[in-house]
Design an enzyme around this catalytic site. Structure first.
Site, mmCIF file in Angstrom:
data_model
loop_
_atom_site.group_PDB
_atom_site.id
_atom_site.type_symbol
_atom_site.label_atom_id
_atom_site.label_comp_id
_atom_site.label_asym_id
_atom_site.label_seq_id
_atom_site.Cartn_x
_atom_site.Cartn_y
_atom_site.Cartn_z
ATOM 1 N N LYS A 71 13.135 -7.387 0.749
ATOM 2 C CA LYS A 71 13.998 -7.597 1.917
ATOM 3 C C LYS A 71 15.250 -6.741 1.845
ATOM 4 O O LYS A 71 15.677 -6.150 2.851
ATOM 5 C CB LYS A 71 14.376 -9.080 2.010
ATOM 6 C CG LYS A 71 13.197 -9.999 2.311
ATOM 7 C CD LYS A 71 13.600 -11.467 2.239
ATOM 8 C CE LYS A 71 12.414 -12.376 2.538
ATOM 9 N NZ LYS A 71 12.746 -13.807 2.436
ATOM 10 N N PRO A 116 0.823 -1.221 0.000
ATOM 11 C CA PRO A 116 0.000 0.000 0.000
ATOM 12 C C PRO A 116 0.847 1.257 0.000
ATOM 13 O O PRO A 116 1.926 1.300 0.609
ATOM 14 C CB PRO A 116 -0.813 -0.118 1.296
ATOM 15 C CG PRO A 116 -0.766 -1.561 1.660
ATOM 16 C CD PRO A 116 0.545 -2.072 1.172
ATOM 17 N N SER A 127 12.089 -18.790 5.238
ATOM 18 C CA SER A 127 13.269 -17.981 4.950
ATOM 19 C C SER A 127 14.054 -17.583 6.195
ATOM 20 O O SER A 127 15.139 -17.032 6.075
ATOM 21 C CB SER A 127 12.878 -16.721 4.175
ATOM 22 O OG SER A 127 12.017 -15.917 4.948
#
Length: 799
Positions: A729, A365, A686
């Site tokens: 990331k 967003p 992960s």
């Protein structure tokens, strides 16, 4: 038997060859018929005065056009009737009322004079009649039909009916009945000019039967209205009567409305299938009552057909340089999206009939997905309409309702096209990943046809029930996540990922877009407020933490409002918002870096995570205590992450001696792994290498480097497997001041999506084994038995 005896019988008048001619309007005088006439024209008054003092004979001839005040010879019919003036009465205004008795049909052979009135040479029209069974049957049928007519018509006097029923004169019967029918002037003239009585009887009988049919229809309408009034109110009865009258007269408003619709449909140039359906519905509508519900449904449907842009398009702005300039003005960065739009325009310039692509902007967003759609529309000169799909559960919102339902409407796609008035707009389907599904259908499945370039050229809305070409529409969808989007729908869209912004990008967006916008909206000017770059960076790093820029704009708006308050109180000095002033206006920092503080003890490692709003860093903490073979996991972890932690522990236990760890460490104590922010659910594989690194750091007593973050899945053999969300990331790590990133070697290709200026600031360490991770993450780490050598020996033995 044939006679030419000059009907009617008993005629004893001798008609002179030269006779005055009286022109009359809308009147045809027949023999043996007395008719009152108003005389008003000066010539006509003079004529009546003259004939009253002579033989009283006058030829009554009708005008062809009743509007002519002073008729000429060519304006009069050549067939008339000689009459005798029986009575005359004068009025004070000069007009006179006369009663004239018809005597015989005449033909005007020659006009002799026109002053002071018309005189003409005339000859009698001889009549013939064949007595036969057929003619007698016609006379009987004529009497019977006239009696039926009198029963339906209250204006025919009984005395007239009695006279007709007792008369056997065929000429008199045909004439007297003719003048009591609703015939027009040309029809009466034809009957007057017809000398063959048999033919005249046929014509009068035909007109009489037609008149009876009209009256029967009128009576039937009256009967229907009377039946309806029994089950409705008086107002309804009057409305029905009014409708019946207007229908007979042919001047009702509904007919005009239907005619207007016919003309509109004819001018639209609709596709053949659509035109046929519209005409069929219009034909049904003509037969309906205007006050009925079905009439309104049909009218609304035809309004939709007429108001849709079947053939209306806007011209695309194919100037690539200008489009690029506008996109750069509205949005900073987003090069991949801009390049895709430029490619579309380039192909469009070369091939004008190409189908519109289906683009899907996926990103967190606040990164500008929706506003980017508006910017694209402005750049290429198309109309723009945004449809929010979030929470829609009804398939009818996309495909429309069937017309059988009360309050039925077309779907949102068709309504959007009607609103913009163009068949090639940009339609943005916002939040496509938040579509729902319930008993009313699956809206995502309904979108399959809309978003398929091979099918949407004939998209059929349930309400319209005719195909509409959507292939010219440029559809843009937006989503925060790809996972909730059904695979068949995802397959029809071209995915363009929009990642979160880095600090440098947010700084430029704030300076070029957000700050000028908020200054305007809060009534300020550049002479009253100024932001330093340091203050903007501090807002980004210490007061907001997001992938997009929504909260950044809100904080900037808060600063502008506080300055506006001072201006409203009389201050006119420019406020320079620097780091010090920022703290005064916004209060203490809301976010601060915990990296140095949280990695200053063994057992803490920094991991990288992907979230719907961009990347985040995770602090994974491990501690040990006395106990026996206990392994605890906290932090609201999902099943996959818990399994990754179990795999990490199993790997460390199986390789403890290699890492210099007591092989019995798990027999003598418990290990607890915790990931803070325990109220937030966390899952995924992960974090495997990060959990393993935190446990090794705990058991060896060596610190994990505070400038290093990592991501990757671990196997029981210590292999590091690739993971997703690398770009998000890495951007999160850059935002938090991380310098070194450990990632799986198979994820190296994902680094190409990261901006060059970010890659230049970071050190990327691709790894394939857990040993590589530990060597680069744990300070002074040494492996007593290198894992790679051991792997080679195992392979050699297998070979």
């Amino acid at each position: 038997m044939s006679k030419n005896s000059g009907f009617p019988k008993g005629l004893r008048y001798e008609i002179p060859e030269k006779i005055p001619v009286l022109p009359v309007r809308n009147i045809v005088l027949f023999p043996m018929v007395s008719m009152p006439m108003m005389i008003g024209r000066e010539k006509s008054v003079k004529l009546i005065d003259d004939v009253l003092v002579s033989n009283r004979f006058v030829a009554i001839v009708a005008q062809k056009d009743p509007d002519i005040e002073d008729p000429k010879e060519n304006d009069l019919y050549r067939v008339g009737c000689v009459g005798i003036v029986l009575k005359m009465m004068k009025f004070p205004d000069g007009q006179m009322r006369t009663l004239i008795q018809g005597i015989s049909r005449i033909n005007i052979d020659e006009f002799l004079s026109s002053e002071p009135y018309f005189t003409a040479k005339v000859s009698q029209i001889k009549e013939s009649f064949d007595y036969s069974e057929d003619s007698q049957g016609k006379i009987s049928a004529l009497k019977k039909s006239f009696q039926i007519l009198s029963e339906h018509s209250p204006i025919i006097p009984k005395e007239l009916v009695n006279t007709i029923m007792t008369s056997d004169d065929p000429s008199f019967l045909s004439d007297i009945i003719a003048i009591n029918l609703n015939l027009k002037l040309p029809e009466l003239q034809e009957l007057l000019a017809e000398g063959n009585i048999n033919k005249r009887l046929e014509r009068v009988l035909s007109n009489l039967n037609r008149e009876i049919e009209v009256l029967e229809i009128g009576n039937k309408i009256q009967d229907n209205v009377r039946q309806q009034i029994d089950r409705s109110q008086r107002e309804y009865y009057l409305r029905e009567q009014l409708k019946a009258i207007r229908k007979e007269l042919g001047d009702d408003d509904d007919e005009q409305e239907i005619q207007e619709l016919k003309e509109k449909i004819a001018k639209l140039g609709l596709p053949e299938e659509v035109r046929k359906e519209a005409e069929r519905e219009l034909s049904r509508m003509e037969k309906m009552h205007p006050e009925s519900a079905e009439y309104t449904v049909s009218r609304t449907y035809l309004d939709w057909i007429c108001e849709l842009p079947w053939n209306i398009s806007t011209d695309d702005n194919l100037d690539v340089d200008n489009v690029k300039k506008i996109l750069d003005e509205d949005h900073f960065g987003l090069e991949k999206v801009k390049d895709r739009i430029i490619e579309y325009l380039a192909v469009r310039k070369l091939k004008s009939d190409m189908h519109g692509p289906i683009l899907c902007f996926v990103g967190p967003p606040g990164v500008g997905k929706t506003s980017l759609g508006r910017s694209i529309a402005r750049a290429i000169g198309r109309k723009f309409e945004r449809l929010s799909l979030g929470g829609i559960r009804d398939e009818a919102e996309i495909r429309g309702h069937r017309r059988t339902y009360v309050g039925a409407l077309p779907g949102r796609i068709i309504r959007a096209l009607r609103k913009v008035g163009s068949n090639n707009p940009i339609i943005m389907l916002d939040e496509v990943d938040k579509l729902g599904m319930d008993f009313r259908g699956d809206p995502a499945s309904a979108l399959l046809e809309v978003l398929d370039p091979e099918q949407n050229y004939s998209f059929t809305d349930h309400y319209l029930d005719v195909p509409f070409d959507l292939s010219k529409v440029l559809f843009i969808t937006t989503a925060n996540l790809m996972d909730p989007i059904p695979a068949p729908l995802l397959d029809r869209m071209e995915i363009i990922e929009i990642p979160g912004y880095i600090v440098e990008e947010k700084l430029m967006i704030a300076k070029n877009h957000l700050i000028p916008k908020q200054i305007r909206e809060n009534g300020l000017g550049d002479e009253l407020i100024k932001f330093t770059d340091e203050a903007i960076v501090k807002i980004i790093s210490s007061y907001t933490r997001e992938a997009g820029v929504r909260n950044l704009e809100r904080v900037i708006a808060t600063v502008c409002r506080k300055v506006a308050r001072n201006v409203a109180m009389g201050s006119r000095e420019q406020v320079v918002v620097d780091e010090k002033r920022l703290t005064e206006l916004l209060g203490p920092e809301k976010h601060y870096s915990e990296i140095l503080e949280r990695t200053n003890i063994p057992g803490v490692a920094i991991g990288l995570a992907w979230t719907p709003v961009g990347g985040e860093i995770l602090f994974i903490e491990a501690t040990r205590m006395k106990g026996g073979r206990g392994f605890s996991l906290t932090g609201k972890l999902g099943e996959v992450m818990s399994e990754s932690a179990q795999a990490a522990l199993a790997y460390i236990r199986s390789n403890a001696s290699k890492f210099g760890i007591d092989e019995d460490f798990f027999e003598k104590g418990d290990i607890h792994v915790h990931i803070p922010a325990g109220a937030i659910p966390k899952d995924g594989p992960s974090a495997g290498i990060t959990i393993a690194t935190a446990i090794v750091s705990l058991l060896t007593g060596k610190l994990v480097r505070s400038d290093t973050a990592m991501t990757g899945e671990i196997t029981l053999r210590g292999k590091v497997l690739p993971v997703g969300g690398i770009k998000e990331k890495v951007l999160a790590a850059a935002r938090m001041g991380i310098k070194r990133i450990i990632l799986p070697k198979n994820n190296e290709a994902d680094l190409a999506d990261i901006p060059e200026n970010i890659r230049a600031k970071l050190i990327f360490i691709p790894v394939t084994t857990m040993e590589d991770v530990l060597k680069n993450a744990v300070a002074d780490f040494e492996s007593k038995t290198p894992l790679r050598v051991k792997e080679k020996k195992i392979k050699k033995r297998k070979g």
